[in-house]
Design an enzyme around this catalytic site. Structure first.
Site, PDB file in Angstrom:
ATOM      1  N   HIS A 308      44.827  10.106  26.526  1.00  0.00           N
ATOM      2  CA  HIS A 308      43.352   8.617  26.854  1.00  0.00           C
ATOM      3  C   HIS A 308      43.442   7.878  25.210  1.00  0.00           C
ATOM      4  O   HIS A 308      44.195   9.083  24.571  1.00  0.00           O
ATOM      5  CB  HIS A 308      42.284   9.325  26.605  1.00  0.00           C
ATOM      6  N   ASP A 366      40.671  10.433  35.783  1.00  0.00           N
ATOM      7  CA  ASP A 366      41.545   9.788  36.291  1.00  0.00           C
ATOM      8  C   ASP A 366      42.507  11.371  37.020  1.00  0.00           C
ATOM      9  O   ASP A 366      42.652  11.281  38.512  1.00  0.00           O
ATOM     10  CB  ASP A 366      42.361   8.709  35.779  1.00  0.00           C
TER      11      ASP A 366
END
Length: 427
Positions: A308, A366
């Site tokens: 991320h 996600d």
């Protein structure tokens, strides 16, 4: 004014410039460089704003090294387990969790403003039925700027509040209509006997010829999805909303700009990319080959859903959504879902692999959300639209916060690298 300063040394000119250090309530401090250009004729250079605080905000805090996400100071794990999305929306927009009376008033306002104007509904007929839902949402939300003449003094706290409520309340209907229109099904109106998440589900999947019975477990999962995606500090779409708002643009235009930014595959489209990756891997036995490809710098293949921009630890939202995905799959009789089996094994292997550990590549939100949404019946093209429904709360909260600031229009500068002064040939 700060009492602590950093000193910037100009070695070639043998002088220095003191810069105030600003301290927040959590996280790193920030060097205040606002007067550097005007006083010293020099700018800072930070492509992508990786080390730049573009604003002061009291909404969301992230500690990427420790895997911490706080909404108004509360850990996301506690909020997702104990509170509904509407309670979270109240928290983010107002600063505090509501008591029972405040929640009743807030939910009443959301029900009052959740209908779409009949002329707004007519806009959908102007789109191709195969248009991407996010393209439709950008257009429809932007078009809301032409409505609601009763509340357009956006310097008024009352009109700011009403605009915020309208956007949060209407977004599920706007997103659901983009889906039902695409499949040729009549657009469904909100049902005010249902909570926020249940209402979204019935507008998405209900048929006009029969009653829609909301599955409580799916409604709970939907509520959690919305909560986990409600806000995430100064990401690309939120920064876009704040920059648009700094110009004085109306809130509907600002949120439309946020939706357009979220649509980018590097931002809101990541869960769909994860789903595609898992489908391409196919089965757990193919994971070693996929990991080998991911380590090969010459191979364009990448493991999606790992790492991320902010987190250098386990995304706290990922563990929550993983467990919810397991519950929903079991509830729907899909315990042996091949994508989930592949995802779980991929996570296990990656988290024990020194390559991923050294690069701090942990699963993010996600990684499992696409599997969950697909199991609930959402087509992949709607994944980002669901994200937009949730993130509207965060965008609106930042819009409201920015309206209380007075720093004026945002105006980033640049390091110019084009031609030096030259003149047109007069021959």
């Amino acid at each position: 004014m700060s009492n602590t300063f950093a000193t910037f040394e100009f070695t070639d000119e043998q002088h220095s410039h003191a810069l105030p250090i600003l301290k927040g309530t959590l996280g790193p401090s920030a060097i205040d460089v606002r007067n550097m250009y005007s006083n010293q004729d020099i700018m800072t250079y930070d492509p992508g704003f990786r080390s730049t605080a573009s604003c002061q905000s009291g909404i969301t805090y992230i500690d990427g090294e420790k895997g911490v996400l706080l909404y108004r100071g509360y850990p996301i794990e506690e909020l997702a387990e104990r509170y509904s999305f509407t309670q979270i929306a109240h928290l983010l927009t107002s600063g505090e969790l509501p008591d029972s009376q405040q929640l009743a008033v807030f939910e009443k306002e959301l029900r009052r403003y959740n209908l779409l104007h009949d002329q707004v509904l007519s806009f959908y007929k102007g789109f191709r039925r195969d248009a991407h839902p996010m393209a439709v949402m950008v257009g429809v939300v932007g078009a809301l700027s032409a409505f609601y003449q009763d509340a357009q003094d956006y310097n008024s706290p009352d009109d700011q509040h009403r605009a915020a409520i309208r956007l949060i309340a209407k977004m599920p209907a706007i997103a659901a209509a983009s889906y039902t229109y695409s499949i040729g099904r009549p657009i469904r109106h909100p049902d005010n006997s249902l909570n926020f998440a249940s209402n979204f589900l019935q507008m998405m999947f209900g048929r006009p010829s029969e009653p829609y019975h909301v599955d409580p477990l799916l409604a709970k999962a939907m509520d959690q999805i919305l909560t986990l995606h409600a806000d995430h500090e100064q990401n690309a779409s939120t920064s876009t909303v704040r920059m648009a708002a700094s110009s004085g643009a109306n809130p509907f235009a600002c949120i439309a700009a946020g939706i357009a930014t979220l649509w980018g595959p590097a931002h809101g489209g990541a869960n769909e990319a994860v789903l595609n990756m898992l489908e391409n891997i196919g089965a757990p036995e193919n994971i070693p080959a996929a990991i080998a490809r991911a380590k090969d710098k010459k191979d364009p293949f990448r493991l999606m859903g790992f790492g991320h921009r902010v987190y250098r630890n386990y995304d706290p939202r990922s563990a929550l959504i993983r467990e919810t995905t397991k519950q929903v799959l079991a509830h729907l009789g899909m315990e042996n879902d091949p994508l989930m089996a592949t995802a779980l094994e991929l996570e296990r292997i990656a988290l024990s692999d020194e390559y991923f550990i050294s690069k701090k590549l942990y699963p993010n939100v996600d990684f499992y959300s696409g599997i969950l949404l697909r199991a609930m019946g959402f087509p992949s093209r709607m994944f980002t639209a669901v994200f937009a429904v949730a993130r509207t709360v965060g965008w609106v909260s930042h819009w409201l916060e920015l309206k209380q600031e007075a720093h004026g229009i945002d105006r980033p500068r640049q390091l110019y690298t084009g031609p030096t002064l030259r003149h047109v040939d007069k021959r």
